[in-house]
Design an enzyme around this catalytic site. Structure first.
Site: not given
Lengths: 390, 390
Positions: B192, B352-353
């Site tokens: 990440h 969704e993002s």
């Protein structure tokens, strides 16, 4: 459950302080339990609220009530004196009968963890994992004691801003049964039910202030595919249980359920609802005990016939993937919105008991959109626009 | 991103009001995007904060900056005039180069969604799903504008309780890149990273009040199994990037990372850390822009060699199940604790993002305990007791 609850107001916007307290019983108010055979490295849980440690027990006690409770109750002028004991007996019988029904269908056996707390109270966790029919089934009961800040007690009595009264923390009692049953077959629905009873002692330093009590709970169905006759059957059984007590219950509690299990960020519910109620104390206490009992007795007739019908249906990888996406929504609801789960996580409750509600497996696809008119679309549509099933 | 942010204080305890604002940029500040080809039934998102609707775009614009920004910036006495534009350019180049590196290893292609907002700003979402090496890889950039309540502005300036000043909401600008990369192979770690720049305009009604700005971000590694040389390599690259700017950065930001990615209810971190910093404005602005640039340029050399080594390692079902359990922890962290995710969900961001950070699949077993001394146990131990890797 906790010795200090001052930090409660950090949680998501509650209706009232009272409801924040009740949230601690939904779904699983299990505090930390010391593991008997833990291989886990030593660690310190940083908890927002100091809690008492739990002790694992080898045997289920006759009752988790404290001996002093009976004496205290007999001094009370209220007929509520025996409700604590009768509620505990009821949820333990419900745990036994639901587990027996699950085992009879599944063929697998529940594993049991029993725990107690030095100050009184305790619980029984039962989990059946990777069975023949259910991938994860948890049925927990607990009986806990704690201290409630005076602000919450005043809010509960509807005396929101009685700043003048300098009352100390008020002792409370909470008992509940909580269960989530996740089947393997994508055509077989997940079931959740939870019934709880909450009571405060009469505060000693505020003469005349009454003992308070509330009931809460609900039963709801979360399928990945809709079989209309099954959903109707499920809701009909809920309605019948409600109608025995008050014709207003089913419509009211059905809507409450649709509102509660709402995944705000998706604009959809996690499933097809059922009944849900909280903070209920404006009916006769005996009646609400009988109603809660009726609700727990309705779990098996509402759910098991559906499972019998669906558990061996043939399915494809696509059906399974859709079930897994819906399981992802279940995770989102429980971790982000469920008041009992978020409260339990933030106060250092027994994590494995709290998160037994999560499915064994779940899935998140980017921007998944079921084809309009498909079976998957129909389920999603019913989660977005709740229907009347009976 | 939002037109009103009064409801911010409902979130988990923040360090400062300022950090609540910055949290909106971590990891993915994407507001709602209207779907071009949505088959989804009509629904109303009930959002805590009113937000402007997004418009899908067919082409990437040269810049998401508003034309007026350049004019406003040239009036400013600060040398910060071009930071907005340079930061946007930097994160868009980083998005291109990281996506190109991922595609080169994976063989698959990213899908792209571009969106803009009527009032200015927009973003580019790129997702590669079910590739050959990664099961889900998302790399998003966004440039957003909004209004910041005056209390937050005052807190940011360190004037906590200047109640006398009646300032209006302060316009802010935020730009960021955010990425989560989940590989398939259980021996290949998740990565990440997220870098962001935040700026307020000088408020017009408070003469002399300065323009404020901050940098934030970090890069962290989440393996299911430890290969010490890989973790050392990853941390060494982070340290080198830090050391070019200030020898205090790596130790400070390494610890900050260990503290931030802490799953409180588990008493463990989600992974093996890296670097993390937030609200950084006590260094030269040019230096912090260069530092952020260096950090984004370190992503590929820190991560890709590890992936090349691990992506084709043979593994068993047990290895996969353990990876899935750790993915469950990733979900728990992101849904329960990550400030950007929880903020995004509660303010009606583009779901969704925001949730592209969740893994494709995850698993929760009841009371799973790795055997002491096993490889799984070693990973868990390192998540509970963070180590110094360089």
């Amino acid at each position: 459950m906790h010795t200090s609850a001052i930090s409660l107001p950090i949680f998501s916007p509650p209706k009232t302080l009272k409801s924040q307290f009740l949230s601690s019983l939904n779904p699983t108010p299990f505090p930390i339990q010391t593991r008997l055979l833990s291989t886990r490295p030593t660690l310190t849980i940083r908890s927002a609220v100091a809690i008492e440690k739990e002790t694992p027990e080898n045997e289920r006690p006759e009752t988790f009530l404290r001996q002093s409770d009976d004496a205290a109750a007999s001094l009370s002028s209220s007929s509520a004196s025996s409700i604590r004991g009768r509620f505990e007996k009821m949820i333990r019988e419900a745990q036994d009968s639901v587990c027996a029904a699950i085992e009879a269908v599944d063929g697998g056996k529940f594993e049991e963890d029993v725990w107690s707390r030095p100050g009184g109270g305790g619980g029984i966790s039962r989990v059946l994992q990777e069975g023949n029919v259910w991938e994860k089934a948890g049925v927990n009961v607990s009986v806990v004691y704690g201290m409630m800040p005076p602000e919450a007690y005043r809010a509960a009595k509807g005396e929101g801003s009685a700043e003048g009264v300098k009352a100390g923390p008020v002792p409370f009692f909470a008992a509940g049964i909580s269960s989530v049953l996740h089947p393997k077959n994508p055509f077989a629905p997940t079931l959740h039910f939870n019934y709880r009873y909450f009571e405060t002692d009469a505060p000693k330093d505020t003469p005349g202030a009454p003992r308070q009590w509330w009931f809460g709970g609900g039963t709801d169905l979360t399928p990945a595919y809709i079989f209309e006759e099954d959903v109707k059957h499920f809701h009909t059984v809920q309605k019948k249980a409600c109608d025995k007590f008050d014709p207003s219950f089913y419509p009211k509690f059905k809507k409450w359920c649709d509102d509660y299990f709402f995944i705000k960020h998706r604009g959809e519910r996690r499933g097809l609802g059922g009944i849900f109620f909280d903070d209920l104390n404006d009916y006769d206490q005996e009646m609400l005990l009988a109603f809660s009992t009726e609700c727990t007795k309705s779990v098996i007739p509402a759910y098991i016939p559906i499972i019998e019908r669906c558990k061996d249906m043939p399915f494809t990888e696509q059906h399974k993937a859709w079930q897994q996406l819906r399981r992802g929504r279940y995770v989102e609801f429980n971790l982000v919105y469920d008041r009992g789960t978020t409260f339990g996580l933030k106060t250092g409750g027994r994590i494995e008991s709290i998160l037994v509600s999560l499915p064994l497996t779940a899935r998140w696809e980017y921007d998944h959109q079921p084809e309009e008119g498909s079976e998957e679309w129909k389920l999603l549509d019913a989660c977005i626009n709740p229907k009347e099933w009976v």
